[in-house]
Scaffold this motif. Sequence first.
Motif, PDB file in Angstrom:
ATOM      1  N   PHE A  92      13.276  -9.905  -3.361  1.00 40.96           N
ATOM      2  CA  PHE A  92      12.198  -9.417  -4.346  1.00 40.96           C
ATOM      3  C   PHE A  92      11.609  -8.217  -3.553  1.00 40.96           C
ATOM      4  O   PHE A  92      11.844  -6.990  -4.218  1.00 40.96           O
ATOM      5  N   HIS A  93      11.403  -8.145  -2.293  1.00 37.40           N
ATOM      6  CA  HIS A  93      10.847  -6.932  -1.621  1.00 37.40           C
ATOM      7  C   HIS A  93      11.642  -5.785  -1.550  1.00 37.40           C
ATOM      8  O   HIS A  93      11.483  -4.560  -1.777  1.00 37.40           O
ATOM      9  N   ALA A  94      12.811  -6.278  -1.288  1.00 34.56           N
ATOM     10  CA  ALA A  94      14.033  -5.334  -1.215  1.00 34.56           C
ATOM     11  C   ALA A  94      14.200  -4.438  -2.290  1.00 34.56           C
ATOM     12  O   ALA A  94      14.557  -3.407  -2.300  1.00 34.56           O
ATOM     13  N   ILE A  95      14.424  -5.164  -3.505  1.00 34.79           N
ATOM     14  CA  ILE A  95      14.804  -4.729  -4.778  1.00 34.79           C
ATOM     15  C   ILE A  95      13.402  -3.814  -5.089  1.00 34.79           C
ATOM     16  O   ILE A  95      13.710  -2.513  -5.461  1.00 34.79           O
ATOM     17  N   GLN A  96      12.138  -4.365  -4.870  1.00 34.61           N
ATOM     18  CA  GLN A  96      11.093  -3.095  -5.023  1.00 34.61           C
ATOM     19  C   GLN A  96      11.144  -2.040  -4.096  1.00 34.61           C
ATOM     20  O   GLN A  96      10.935  -0.859  -4.499  1.00 34.61           O
ATOM     21  N   TYR A  97      11.632  -2.040  -2.936  1.00 32.79           N
ATOM     22  CA  TYR A  97      11.863  -1.024  -2.396  1.00 32.79           C
ATOM     23  C   TYR A  97      13.013   0.003  -2.757  1.00 32.79           C
ATOM     24  O   TYR A  97      12.668   1.128  -2.767  1.00 32.79           O
ATOM     25  N   ARG A  99      13.779   0.344  -5.819  1.00 34.75           N
ATOM     26  CA  ARG A  99      13.135   0.916  -6.966  1.00 34.75           C
ATOM     27  C   ARG A  99      12.009   2.028  -6.511  1.00 34.75           C
ATOM     28  O   ARG A  99      11.357   2.516  -7.411  1.00 34.75           O
ATOM     29  N   GLY A 100      11.590   2.018  -5.268  1.00 31.91           N
ATOM     30  CA  GLY A 100      10.445   2.853  -4.991  1.00 31.91           C
ATOM     31  C   GLY A 100       9.183   2.476  -5.028  1.00 31.91           C
ATOM     32  O   GLY A 100       8.276   3.116  -5.280  1.00 31.91           O
ATOM     33  N   ARG A 101       9.050   1.182  -5.255  1.00 36.90           N
ATOM     34  CA  ARG A 101       7.737   0.402  -5.569  1.00 36.90           C
ATOM     35  C   ARG A 101       7.360  -0.442  -4.404  1.00 36.90           C
ATOM     36  O   ARG A 101       6.488  -1.117  -4.319  1.00 36.90           O
ATOM     37  N   GLN A 102       7.940  -0.134  -3.175  1.00 39.57           N
ATOM     38  CA  GLN A 102       7.596  -0.885  -2.044  1.00 39.57           C
ATOM     39  C   GLN A 102       7.983   0.187  -0.841  1.00 39.57           C
ATOM     40  O   GLN A 102       8.915   0.836  -0.954  1.00 39.57           O
ATOM     41  N   THR A 103       7.107   0.138   0.210  1.00 44.76           N
ATOM     42  CA  THR A 103       7.202   0.955   1.321  1.00 44.76           C
ATOM     43  C   THR A 103       7.793   0.370   2.302  1.00 44.76           C
ATOM     44  O   THR A 103       7.986  -0.820   2.655  1.00 44.76           O
ATOM     45  N   ARG A 104       8.703   1.141   3.222  1.00 42.85           N
ATOM     46  CA  ARG A 104       9.423   0.775   4.483  1.00 42.85           C
ATOM     47  C   ARG A 104       8.293  -0.106   5.404  1.00 42.85           C
ATOM     48  O   ARG A 104       8.676  -0.944   6.090  1.00 42.85           O
ATOM     49  N   ASP A 105       7.025   0.896   5.350  1.00 40.35           N
ATOM     50  CA  ASP A 105       6.118   0.119   6.336  1.00 40.35           C
ATOM     51  C   ASP A 105       5.636  -1.518   5.974  1.00 40.35           C
ATOM     52  O   ASP A 105       5.730  -2.247   7.041  1.00 40.35           O
ATOM     53  N   GLN A 106       5.766  -1.628   4.774  1.00 40.00           N
ATOM     54  CA  GLN A 106       5.319  -2.890   4.311  1.00 40.00           C
ATOM     55  C   GLN A 106       6.595  -3.744   4.528  1.00 40.00           C
ATOM     56  O   GLN A 106       6.296  -5.053   5.075  1.00 40.00           O
ATOM     57  N   LEU A 107       7.897  -3.575   4.268  1.00 47.06           N
ATOM     58  CA  LEU A 107       8.844  -4.181   4.865  1.00 47.06           C
ATOM     59  C   LEU A 107       9.087  -4.402   6.178  1.00 47.06           C
ATOM     60  O   LEU A 107       9.342  -5.525   6.792  1.00 47.06           O
ATOM     61  N   GLY A 115       1.231  -6.732   5.622  1.00 49.40           N
ATOM     62  CA  GLY A 115       2.652  -6.307   5.039  1.00 49.40           C
ATOM     63  C   GLY A 115       3.066  -7.154   3.857  1.00 49.40           C
ATOM     64  O   GLY A 115       2.247  -7.660   3.280  1.00 49.40           O
ATOM     65  N   ALA A 116       4.384  -6.809   3.390  1.00 52.76           N
ATOM     66  CA  ALA A 116       4.650  -7.603   2.221  1.00 52.76           C
ATOM     67  C   ALA A 116       4.741  -9.358   2.508  1.00 52.76           C
ATOM     68  O   ALA A 116       4.920  -9.707   3.590  1.00 52.76           O
ATOM     69  N   GLN A 117       4.348  -9.851   1.367  1.00 50.69           N
ATOM     70  CA  GLN A 117       4.012 -11.362   1.496  1.00 50.69           C
ATOM     71  C   GLN A 117       5.123 -12.072   1.480  1.00 50.69           C
ATOM     72  O   GLN A 117       6.125 -12.057   1.414  1.00 50.69           O
ATOM     73  N   THR A 123      -1.667 -10.959  -6.277  1.00 51.65           N
ATOM     74  CA  THR A 123      -3.000 -10.111  -5.633  1.00 51.65           C
ATOM     75  C   THR A 123      -2.609  -9.300  -4.220  1.00 51.65           C
ATOM     76  O   THR A 123      -3.146  -8.299  -4.111  1.00 51.65           O
ATOM     77  N   LYS A 124      -1.782  -9.660  -3.524  1.00 50.66           N
ATOM     78  CA  LYS A 124      -1.617  -9.174  -2.489  1.00 50.66           C
ATOM     79  C   LYS A 124      -0.318  -7.981  -2.224  1.00 50.66           C
ATOM     80  O   LYS A 124      -0.502  -7.026  -1.763  1.00 50.66           O
ATOM     81  N   ASP A 125       0.667  -8.231  -3.171  1.00 52.45           N
ATOM     82  CA  ASP A 125       1.921  -7.452  -3.063  1.00 52.45           C
ATOM     83  C   ASP A 125       1.729  -6.573  -4.068  1.00 52.45           C
ATOM     84  O   ASP A 125       2.438  -5.334  -4.356  1.00 52.45           O
ATOM     85  N   GLY A 126       0.914  -6.715  -5.173  1.00 51.64           N
ATOM     86  CA  GLY A 126       0.554  -5.656  -6.266  1.00 51.64           C
ATOM     87  C   GLY A 126       1.084  -5.661  -7.428  1.00 51.64           C
ATOM     88  O   GLY A 126       1.960  -6.855  -7.748  1.00 51.64           O
ATOM     89  N   GLU A 127       1.417  -4.807  -8.154  1.00 58.77           N
ATOM     90  CA  GLU A 127       1.766  -4.932  -9.681  1.00 58.77           C
ATOM     91  C   GLU A 127       3.152  -5.415  -9.807  1.00 58.77           C
ATOM     92  O   GLU A 127       3.473  -5.485 -11.047  1.00 58.77           O
ATOM     93  N   THR A 128       4.093  -5.223  -8.794  1.00 56.01           N
ATOM     94  CA  THR A 128       5.258  -5.503  -9.177  1.00 56.01           C
ATOM     95  C   THR A 128       5.583  -7.353  -9.370  1.00 56.01           C
ATOM     96  O   THR A 128       6.568  -7.330  -9.911  1.00 56.01           O
ATOM     97  N   VAL A 129       4.483  -7.786  -8.830  1.00 57.28           N
ATOM     98  CA  VAL A 129       4.790  -9.278  -8.996  1.00 57.28           C
ATOM     99  C   VAL A 129       3.919  -9.847 -10.182  1.00 57.28           C
ATOM    100  O   VAL A 129       2.920  -9.563 -10.397  1.00 57.28           O
TER     101      VAL A 129
END
Length: 787
Positions: A92-97, A99-107, A115-117, A123-129
């Motif tokens: 999921f995080h890779a996909i959002q990354y 899509r430009g909705r997740q940062t490399r830093d979080q990954l 970081g990415a949960q 609540t922690k990963d934000g609106e993509t979830v």
Amino acid sequence: MLRALEGGLGRERQAEPGDKLACLMALERKVLWLSTWMIHNANHLRPSRDGLKVGGHQASSASVATLMTALYFDVLRPQDRVAVKPHASPVFHAIQYLRGRQTRDQLERFRGFGGAQSYPSRTKDGETVDFSTGSVGLGVGMTLFASIAQDYLRLKRLVPTRDPPGRMIALAGDAELDEGNIFEALLEGWKHDVRSLWWVIDYNRQSLDAVVSDRLFGRIDALFEMMGWRVVTLKYGRLLEAAFAGPDGHHLREWIDACPNSLYSALVYKGGEGWREHLLRDLNRYPGIRAILDSHDDAALHRLMTNLAGHDMASVLAAFHAVTDDRPTCFIAYTIKGYGLPFAGHKDNHAGLMNKDQMASFQRDMGVALGAEWEPFAGLDVPEEQLSAFLAGVPMAGSGPRRHDVPAVAVPPSLPVPRGNRLSTQEAFGRMLGEIAAGDGEFAERIVTTSPDVTVSTNLGLWVNRRGIFDRAERTDTFREENVVSAQRWTMSPRGQHIELGIAESNLFLQLAALGLSGPLFGTQLLPIGTLYDPFIKRGQDALNYACYQDARFILVATPSGITLAPEGGAHQSVGEPLTGLAQPGLTSFEPAFADELAILLRWALEEIQREGGGSVYLRLSTRPIEQPQRPIDQDLAEAIIAGAYWLREPGPGAMLAIAYSGAVAPEALAAHQALAEDLPETGLLAVTSPDRLHSDWRAARVQGEVGVAERLLARLRPGATLVTVGDCHPATLSWLGAVGGNPIVPLGVDRFGQSGDVADLYRAYGIDTEAIIDAAARACLLVLPG
Ligand SMILES: Cc1ncc(C[n+]2csc(CCOP(=O)(O)OP(=O)(O)O)c2C)c(N)n1
Ligand SMILES: [Mg+2]
């Protein structure tokens, strides 16, 4: 050669660059790489300070890389909402990354602080979830109740209905179907004629510990079909289908169909040689099969034999796109746990991590240059510009914010306090809602109630009579049509504002979770109120925790409660629930004694569930009618009721004793206070409306070095004064009050299983009656009184 290539992720599978399939297959490959690398980085490259394994699930992630790539990059529309199986979080995080909705830093900080949960979190990963997951089964069930919530809003035209409804989609691990909540939800969904729901089952036939039993085969389809679902099985990919269509191909199909899950998994792990050995032994007599064996080297044979449809992009896309109506659909997608990775199919792979050597050769095979590990397009054979353009045009892209920010519904300045000298809090609650139901306007329209078969017995009858039961169809009340007298008018229609559930408390909490997210998910704020018997909170407690974890907002009215439900007996009594109220994050609990307190608290709750930074509210009520104080409630008293406590009888100067009570034992506390005041007239009587709020305020104040509400209240007593606490709950609910000002404490309460009886007998037996309070106070005071 590494199995990553043998497994079918190699370039040779890709179609002509330039087409959608090529882009999707390239992205699938990247999603697999990034999810695997993210976990590897967290475990092997990030320095560890505590020696704990970081973990992450490479095998579970690889299992869904194709399915999720297909969904997020081609199938999902902006209005669809998804619950992703918890251990596919890296995918999921890779996909959002991408899509430009997740940062490399979080990954890079996956599973690290901030970081990415580890499991997708609203609540922690934000609106993509869209829906948090973690406790298996609950995210899946949640999608079903979200679909009911969506119907509720659409059929009432509370949300725009121009666009087709969103599909509520769960990407489920196959072992999630072992959780009972799935079946509770399925049956409830059938009753509600649930629509627009997809459950995509990652059928890798492995759970955490083991490979699943072969006897399960056929059960899942039958189960869903029985509930009126369409079942789409994605079993074999195009390579295998082609082989089956060739000479003697049906023997190969029969062989695989009959192959036990554990043998198939073991051969997936062993690779081409293993397949060859078994096929030679079992099918060599068929010329068509011999031809296949002769024309495939080990790598190609392995690729063929593991070509399950859940890893075949074209098959997956075809299956998803073929469903165009709103019938609930279950996709059973055959997959391989760890597909493309060295431990594919191994029964112990759930927590398995690739070691550094395996990772290095995987990296080479994926064509990712050293230093380019986080590059979104490195090593892919579709040009970067083409992939960027493709990503910019996927149906989900450009959909604007995924979460709606909705205006709050105005709550009236006060709620009516029902008249009457003797009332129970439960009766008062029912009458208040009845009164609200008789009004009109937005406030009453946005309230939605729900209950697991205890609507009448928790006193929602008046509300339901006036507001009706929600149903997708108009249904008349047969008893009424037939002129059978009943106090309940159960007309069902899309206009109804009560969702009646069968007896399954887990469903209640999932329904509340879905209704409680109606604002952010669908764009219209609802005011959900759920009722149940207090002891059965435990029955759905994980779902309650799940709802709170993702910050769903609702009011929980739990009644009857404690041993005060007297004749109902020990099996229905609740003891520890107030401690749940104290301990559950995201849930503020209250136990009012009087109707006027309840009116203040219910009003407050209706605002609290809409407040930024607010939360859900639990009101623990009782069926015991008690004498009501006839008093005006001024601003100060209202604030104190909300803050958690006030002096019902003020302590006199230098008071040596106070009684603190909570809830339905108020009459006993009052009587004891009156008796004790004869000898000790300064004795105070503290009404605790919320042990929870009082406790959290005290704790926060102490940490800040400030004086909190409880400390201020107890400062009215002489230092060292005795405190007797009493409630129809576990004594620990209030006993912490002794620590606030260092008061000696006698905690009364219930810590045993109860039995049937009347209130007088039971309060005496469990030591919370007037006499018990007086005795406790007298004994304690003798101990501390000078002389
Ligand atoms: C309620 C609950 N119990 C136990 C776990 C621990 N757990 C995490 S994943 C898992 C097995 C999941 O198997 P499956 O759903 O088939 O997923 P996959 O094979 O895709 O990894 C278990 C038992 C959990 N997360 N939630
Ligand atoms: Mg599984």
